[in-house]
Design a protein around this motif. Structure first.
Motif, PDB file in Angstrom:
ATOM      1  N   VAL A   1       3.413  17.232  29.815  1.00 15.65           N
ATOM      2  CA  VAL A   1       3.215  17.377  31.423  1.00 15.65           C
ATOM      3  C   VAL A   1       1.665  17.515  31.786  1.00 15.65           C
ATOM      4  CG1 VAL A   1       4.048  18.294  33.292  1.00 15.65           C
ATOM      5  CG2 VAL A   1       5.660  18.009  31.492  1.00 15.65           C
ATOM      6  N   HIS A   2       1.349  16.780  32.669  1.00 14.90           N
ATOM      7  CA  HIS A   2      -0.232  17.034  33.013  1.00 14.90           C
ATOM      8  C   HIS A   2       0.023  17.270  34.434  1.00 14.90           C
ATOM      9  CE1 HIS A   2      -4.289  16.136  33.242  1.00 14.90           C
ATOM     10  NE2 HIS A   2      -3.937  15.069  34.326  1.00 14.90           N
ATOM     11  N   TYR A   3      -0.879  18.079  34.971  1.00 12.03           N
ATOM     12  CA  TYR A   3      -0.939  18.618  36.390  1.00 12.03           C
ATOM     13  C   TYR A   3      -2.225  18.579  36.786  1.00 12.03           C
ATOM     14  CZ  TYR A   3       3.090  21.338  34.788  1.00 12.03           C
ATOM     15  OH  TYR A   3       4.126  21.935  34.446  1.00 12.03           O
ATOM     16  N   ALA A   4      -2.419  17.644  37.628  1.00 13.25           N
ATOM     17  CA  ALA A   4      -3.767  17.072  38.487  1.00 13.25           C
ATOM     18  C   ALA A   4      -3.996  18.285  39.655  1.00 13.25           C
ATOM     19  CB  ALA A   4      -3.893  16.088  39.080  1.00 13.25           C
ATOM     20  N   LEU A   5      -5.278  19.254  39.205  1.00 11.33           N
ATOM     21  CA  LEU A   5      -5.346  20.194  40.158  1.00 11.33           C
ATOM     22  C   LEU A   5      -6.574  20.146  41.373  1.00 11.33           C
ATOM     23  CD1 LEU A   5      -5.527  22.992  37.463  1.00 11.33           C
ATOM     24  CD2 LEU A   5      -3.477  22.360  39.013  1.00 11.33           C
ATOM     25  N   GLY A   6      -7.391  18.846  41.179  1.00  6.45           N
ATOM     26  CA  GLY A   6      -8.557  18.644  42.129  1.00  6.45           C
ATOM     27  C   GLY A   6      -9.671  17.977  41.177  1.00  6.45           C
TER      28      GLY A   6
ATOM     29  N   SER B   1      -7.932  20.181  35.951  1.00  8.94           N
ATOM     30  CA  SER B   1      -6.449  19.874  35.433  1.00  8.94           C
ATOM     31  C   SER B   1      -5.776  20.502  34.352  1.00  8.94           C
ATOM     32  CB  SER B   1      -6.361  18.160  34.946  1.00  8.94           C
ATOM     33  OG  SER B   1      -7.045  17.934  33.869  1.00  8.94           O
ATOM     34  N   TYR B   2      -4.623  20.604  34.252  1.00  7.10           N
ATOM     35  CA  TYR B   2      -4.096  21.263  33.015  1.00  7.10           C
ATOM     36  C   TYR B   2      -2.987  20.473  32.635  1.00  7.10           C
ATOM     37  CZ  TYR B   2      -1.604  25.413  30.735  1.00  7.10           C
ATOM     38  OH  TYR B   2      -1.185  26.288  29.799  1.00  7.10           O
ATOM     39  N   THR B   3      -2.919  20.519  31.147  1.00  2.98           N
ATOM     40  CA  THR B   3      -2.035  19.896  30.428  1.00  2.98           C
ATOM     41  C   THR B   3      -1.225  20.649  29.343  1.00  2.98           C
ATOM     42  OG1 THR B   3      -3.469  17.980  30.425  1.00  2.98           O
ATOM     43  CG2 THR B   3      -1.585  17.688  29.024  1.00  2.98           C
ATOM     44  N   LEU B   4       0.311  20.347  29.365  1.00  2.02           N
ATOM     45  CA  LEU B   4       0.907  21.079  28.514  1.00  2.02           C
ATOM     46  C   LEU B   4       1.429  20.223  27.268  1.00  2.02           C
ATOM     47  CD1 LEU B   4       3.389  23.536  30.637  1.00  2.02           C
ATOM     48  CD2 LEU B   4       1.434  24.382  28.950  1.00  2.02           C
ATOM     49  N   GLY B   5       1.424  20.203  26.133  1.00  2.49           N
ATOM     50  CA  GLY B   5       2.015  19.715  25.019  1.00  2.49           C
ATOM     51  C   GLY B   5       3.350  19.411  24.943  1.00  2.49           C
ATOM     52  N   SER B   6       4.010  18.635  24.306  1.00  2.00           N
ATOM     53  CA  SER B   6       5.366  18.448  24.161  1.00  2.00           C
ATOM     54  C   SER B   6       6.022  19.829  23.872  1.00  2.00           C
ATOM     55  CB  SER B   6       5.680  17.149  23.518  1.00  2.00           C
ATOM     56  OG  SER B   6       5.281  17.127  22.202  1.00  2.00           O
ATOM     57  N   GLU B   7       5.466  20.084  22.501  1.00  2.00           N
ATOM     58  CA  GLU B   7       6.298  21.275  22.323  1.00  2.00           C
ATOM     59  C   GLU B   7       6.053  22.578  23.132  1.00  2.00           C
ATOM     60  OE1 GLU B   7       7.868  21.711  19.065  1.00  2.00           O
ATOM     61  OE2 GLU B   7       7.605  19.544  19.173  1.00  2.00           O
ATOM     62  N   SER B   8       5.106  22.800  23.661  1.00  2.00           N
ATOM     63  CA  SER B   8       5.045  23.685  24.922  1.00  2.00           C
ATOM     64  C   SER B   8       5.976  23.459  25.885  1.00  2.00           C
ATOM     65  CB  SER B   8       3.250  23.930  25.325  1.00  2.00           C
ATOM     66  OG  SER B   8       2.406  24.145  24.260  1.00  2.00           O
ATOM     67  N   VAL B   9       6.119  22.454  26.295  1.00  2.00           N
ATOM     68  CA  VAL B   9       7.091  22.074  27.397  1.00  2.00           C
ATOM     69  C   VAL B   9       8.298  22.359  26.922  1.00  2.00           C
ATOM     70  CG1 VAL B   9       8.269  20.150  28.720  1.00  2.00           C
ATOM     71  CG2 VAL B   9       5.553  20.025  28.482  1.00  2.00           C
ATOM     72  N   ARG B  10       8.884  22.096  25.638  1.00  2.00           N
ATOM     73  CA  ARG B  10      10.105  22.340  25.097  1.00  2.00           C
ATOM     74  C   ARG B  10      10.484  23.864  25.254  1.00  2.00           C
ATOM     75  NH1 ARG B  10      11.195  22.167  18.692  1.00  2.00           N
ATOM     76  NH2 ARG B  10      10.053  23.898  19.248  1.00  2.00           N
ATOM     77  N   ASP B  11       9.344  24.654  24.770  1.00  2.00           N
ATOM     78  CA  ASP B  11       9.515  26.014  24.982  1.00  2.00           C
ATOM     79  C   ASP B  11       9.601  26.792  26.314  1.00  2.00           C
ATOM     80  OD1 ASP B  11       9.141  26.033  22.088  1.00  2.00           O
ATOM     81  OD2 ASP B  11       7.064  26.583  22.249  1.00  2.00           O
ATOM     82  N   ILE B  12       9.014  26.153  27.093  1.00  2.32           N
ATOM     83  CA  ILE B  12       8.786  26.374  28.565  1.00  2.32           C
ATOM     84  C   ILE B  12      10.338  25.790  29.163  1.00  2.32           C
ATOM     85  CG2 ILE B  12       8.032  26.063  30.694  1.00  2.32           C
ATOM     86  CD1 ILE B  12       5.217  26.207  29.357  1.00  2.32           C
ATOM     87  N   ASP B  13      10.758  24.880  28.768  1.00  5.28           N
ATOM     88  CA  ASP B  13      11.960  24.050  29.624  1.00  5.28           C
ATOM     89  C   ASP B  13      11.195  22.861  30.305  1.00  5.28           C
ATOM     90  OD1 ASP B  13      14.820  23.757  30.310  1.00  5.28           O
ATOM     91  OD2 ASP B  13      14.097  24.111  32.000  1.00  5.28           O
ATOM     92  N   LEU B  14      11.758  21.788  30.102  1.00  4.23           N
ATOM     93  CA  LEU B  14      11.214  20.480  30.833  1.00  4.23           C
ATOM     94  C   LEU B  14      11.413  20.601  32.459  1.00  4.23           C
ATOM     95  CD1 LEU B  14       9.913  17.701  30.755  1.00  4.23           C
ATOM     96  CD2 LEU B  14      12.279  16.809  30.388  1.00  4.23           C
TER      97      LEU B  14
ATOM     98  N   ALA C   1      -8.691  25.736  43.591  1.00  4.52           N
ATOM     99  CA  ALA C   1      -7.908  25.110  42.690  1.00  4.52           C
ATOM    100  C   ALA C   1      -7.426  26.219  41.730  1.00  4.52           C
ATOM    101  CB  ALA C   1      -8.517  24.022  41.750  1.00  4.52           C
ATOM    102  N   TRP C   2      -8.425  27.494  41.333  1.00  2.00           N
ATOM    103  CA  TRP C   2      -8.138  28.501  40.766  1.00  2.00           C
ATOM    104  C   TRP C   2      -6.801  29.230  40.978  1.00  2.00           C
ATOM    105  CZ3 TRP C   2      -9.374  29.193  35.910  1.00  2.00           C
ATOM    106  CH2 TRP C   2     -10.782  28.989  35.608  1.00  2.00           C
ATOM    107  N   ASN C   3      -6.581  29.286  42.460  1.00  2.00           N
ATOM    108  CA  ASN C   3      -5.417  29.952  42.780  1.00  2.00           C
ATOM    109  C   ASN C   3      -3.984  29.206  42.320  1.00  2.00           C
ATOM    110  OD1 ASN C   3      -6.700  31.974  44.138  1.00  2.00           O
ATOM    111  ND2 ASN C   3      -6.978  31.023  46.089  1.00  2.00           N
ATOM    112  N   VAL C   4      -4.297  27.883  42.638  1.00  2.00           N
ATOM    113  CA  VAL C   4      -3.140  26.955  42.421  1.00  2.00           C
ATOM    114  C   VAL C   4      -2.803  27.097  40.655  1.00  2.00           C
ATOM    115  CG1 VAL C   4      -2.550  24.473  42.289  1.00  2.00           C
ATOM    116  CG2 VAL C   4      -3.574  25.417  44.072  1.00  2.00           C
ATOM    117  N   LEU C   5      -3.741  27.072  39.836  1.00  2.00           N
ATOM    118  CA  LEU C   5      -3.802  27.293  38.425  1.00  2.00           C
ATOM    119  C   LEU C   5      -3.004  28.654  38.062  1.00  2.00           C
ATOM    120  CD1 LEU C   5      -4.188  26.011  35.728  1.00  2.00           C
ATOM    121  CD2 LEU C   5      -6.587  27.264  35.569  1.00  2.00           C
ATOM    122  N   GLU C   6      -3.519  29.738  38.788  1.00  2.00           N
ATOM    123  CA  GLU C   6      -2.761  30.956  38.599  1.00  2.00           C
ATOM    124  C   GLU C   6      -1.468  30.916  38.945  1.00  2.00           C
ATOM    125  OE1 GLU C   6      -3.608  35.569  39.593  1.00  2.00           O
ATOM    126  OE2 GLU C   6      -4.547  34.086  40.703  1.00  2.00           O
ATOM    127  N   GLN C   7      -0.933  30.311  40.037  1.00  6.84           N
ATOM    128  CA  GLN C   7       0.352  30.327  40.475  1.00  6.84           C
ATOM    129  C   GLN C   7       1.251  29.419  39.351  1.00  6.84           C
ATOM    130  OE1 GLN C   7       1.089  29.595  44.891  1.00  6.84           O
ATOM    131  NE2 GLN C   7      -1.191  29.934  44.978  1.00  6.84           N
TER     132      GLN C   7
END
Length: 469
Positions: free
Chosen positions: A442-447, A406-419, A454-460
Motif C-alpha cells: 500500500v502506497h500513500y502519496a503525502l505531497g 510518500s510512505y509505502t508499506l510492503g505486503s508483509e507489513s500490510v498483512r500484519d497491520i490488516d489490509l 505533510a509531517w502531521n499527516v504522516l504522524e496521524q
C-alpha cells in the motif's frame, strides 16, 4: 590537534618507497606498527608517535578524489592509490614530517599531495624537546583528546569524511561508552556518512567559531567544555540557546531527494544483498551505484556479490556500508545489514542531489515502491525532499528539515497491520494498492515535498497503522 596529508599515486607504494618516505625525519626516528601492520607510525626516539600512516588504499571508483578533496585537475586518474598520513601537531615538526613523507611518495611514484602546500621532500630533523611534550592519553591515531566521557577528534579539513581512522575512533568510543566528538572550524562540512555516524547520542559535531565560541554543528546548541566533554551551556532555566552563527544560510535552490527503506529476507544461502539499493539507483538515476566500501574514500567498484560475502563473514554482527554514484549525478547511500530472528534486514538511506534547474524524479517513486515490494522484500519506505546542497555535504548552519513526499508499506507489513485498516486511514488520503491483488503493498502519496504539514499527516497515518484492531 592533528594534520592530515594524503599522497595520491598511480602506482602502489612498495616497501622501498614507504621506507624512503619514512626517512623524512632522518635516521634518528623509529618505526612502529599497529593493527597487525595496517598502520605504520613514525616515532620519536622515546617511542611516542609523530606521524601515523595507514596502509595504501586502491580507489577504483571514479570521482572520489574530487568528491572528498575537491581536486578537479592534476590528480592521477582512477584507479589511484590513496595513502593517508595523520600527524600530531603537539610536536612542531609533525605536520612537516607528514608532508615530507607524502611528498616523497608522490615524487617517486609520479603522483600528487593533498593539500598541495603540505608537500615537500625535505628531511625534517626533530628539534623539539620531546620530554617537554605531554604523552598522549590514547593510542588511537585519530583521537586527539581522551577523557572518561569523550573521545575528541580535532579536524581542520574542509570536508570531514568517514575514514577508516574515524570509523575506528567511533567503534572504540562506542565500546568504551564514550561520546565521539569532532571539533572543526565553521567552514568545515561533513559528508552524509559522517553526519549519520554522529546522529547517535551522545556523539557530537563541535564547531569552534572564532566569534561565537563552540556550538553543535547539527543542532546549533551553544556548547562548553565541562566534566571532560562538550555539553550544551544551559541558562538559569535549564534551557539551551542556539548560536547566532547557526542561522540559516542563503537558499540556492538546490534540493536533496531522500529514500529511506527497509527490506527483510529469509537468511538462506542464496540471498544476495544490495539488490534493493541497486534497483532504487537504477530507477532514480538510470545507472547502478558506482562503488561501495565500509569507509570513505569509497574504493571498491559496485558488486552485490562482494558486499554479500562481507556481510556473511561478519554475521551475526551487523555490517555498515557506503555506496556512491557516478560523478555526474551526486548520490550516496548508507546501508546497515542486520541479522535478526526474522531474517536479514537492510536499512537503506539513499540521497540524491539536485541543482536549481534539475527536477527530482518524484514521478518514479511509486513505480519504485511497486518494484521493491514485488521483488526485494520491502517492509516500508519513506520518501522526502529537502532544501539542501546538491553536493550532499552538510554545512555547519541550519538546514530546513526534509518534508515527506510518500510512505509505502510492503505486503508483509500490510498483512500484519490488516489490509482493511491500511486502506482506510482517517485522513484525506487515497491509498494505492501495489502488486498482487491478494497480498498487495500500500502506497500513500503525502505531497510534493513543499508543505511541512505533510509531517502531521504522516504522524496521524503512522498512529492509525500502529493501532491494534
Amino acid at each position: 590537534m592533528t594534520k592530515d596529508v594524503i599522497a595520491l599515486t598511480p602506482k602502489m607504494p612498495d616497501l622501498r618507497t614507504l621506507l624512503a618516505g619514512l626517512y623524512a625525519g632522518g635516521p634518528d626516528l623509529g618505526v612502529n606498527t599497529l593493527a597487525d601492520g595496517a598502520v605504520i607510525q613514525l616515532c620519536a626516539p622515546d617511542g611516542r608517535p609523530l606521524v601515523s600512516i595507514e596502509a595504501p588504499i586502491l580507489v577504483q571508483v571514479p570521482g572520489e578524489t574530487t568528491r572528498l578533496l575537491g581536486i578537479s585537475s592534476g590528480a592521477p586518474d582512477s584507479p589511484v592509490w590513496w595513502t593517508e598520513a595523520r600527524a600530531s601537531t603537539a610536536v612542531a615538526e609533525g605536520g612537516r614530517l607528514a608532508g615530507s613523507f607524502a611528498g616523497r611518495l608522490a615524487t617517486v611514484l609520479g603522483g600528487m599531495v593533498w593539500p598541495p602546500e603540505a608537500s615537500s621532500t625535505d628531511v625534517v630533523p626533530l628539534t623539539t624537546d620531546i620530554s617537554a611534550v605531554p604523552v598522549p592519553a590514547t593510542s588511537s591515531p585519530a583521537v586527539d583528546v581522551l577523557t572518561t566521557k569523550a573521545a575528541v577528534v580535532i579536524q581542520d579539513r574542509p570536508l570531514v569524511t568517514m575514514t577508516s581512522w574515524l570509523s575506528d575512533a567511533l567503534r572504540g568510543a562506542t565500546t568504551d561508552d564514550r561520546a565521539l566528538q569532532i571539533v572543526t572550524p565553521p567552514t568545515t562540512r561533513l559528508t552524509l556518512p559522517t553526519r549519520t555516524a554522529l546522529l547517535g547520542h551522545p556523539n557530537r559535531w563541535v564547531v569552534q567559531d572564532p566569534d561565537h565560541g563552540f556550538y553543535d554543528g547539527l543542532s546549533g546548541a551553544v556548547l562548553h567544555w565541562k566534566g571532560g566533554t562538550f555539553t550544551p551551556a544551559l541558562d538559569e532555566n535549564g534551557t539551551a540557546s542556539v548560536a547566532e552563527a547557526f542561522k540559516a544560510g542563503p537558499d540556492a535552490g538546490e534540493r536533496q531527494l531522500i529514500i529511506s527503506l527497509r527490506t527483510l529476507h529469509p537468511a538462506d544461502e542464496d540471498l544476495v544483498l544490495g539488490r534493493a539499493l541497486e534497483a532504487a539507483w537504477h530507477t532514480l538515476t538510470g545507472t547502478a551505484p558506482a562503488g561501495w566500501s565500509t569507509a570513505e574514500p569509497v574504493n571498491l567498484l559496485w558488486s552485490t556479490r562482494q558486499l554479500t560475502d562481507l556481510a556473511r563473514r561478519r554475521a551475526p554482527r551487523p555490517t555498515w556500508l557506503i555506496a556512491v554514484g557516478h560523478p555526474d549525478r551526486p548520490a550516496i547511500a548508507t546501508v546497515r545489514v542486520t541479522r535478526t530472528p526474522a531474517g536479514v534486514e537492510q536499512d537503506i538511506t539513499l540521497t540524491l542531489g539536485h541543482g536549481k534547474d534539475e527536477t527530482p524524479p518524484l514521478h518514479a517513486i511509486e513505480p519504485l515502491a511497486e518494484t521493491l515490494a514485488a521483488e526485494h522484500g520491502l517492509t516500508s519506505m519513506l520518501t522526502s525532499l529537502r532544501s539542501a546542497r546538491r553536493d550532499l555535504t552538510v554545512p555547519a548552519h541550519f538546514e530546513t528539515p526534509p518534508i515527506p513526499v510518500s510512505y509505502t508499506l510492503g505486503s508483509e507489513s500490510v498483512r500484519d497491520i490488516d489490509l482493511d485498516r491500511a486502506l482506510r486511514p482517517p485522513l484525506d488520503l487515497v491509498p494505492t494498492r501495489l502488486g498482487r491483488t491478494a497480498r498487495p503493498a500500500v502506497h500513500y502519496a503525502l505531497g510534493d515535498g513543499t508543505d511541512p504539514r505533510a509531517w502531521n499527516v504522516l504522524e496521524q497515518l503512522t498512529q492509525h497503522l500502529a493501532q491494534v484492531s
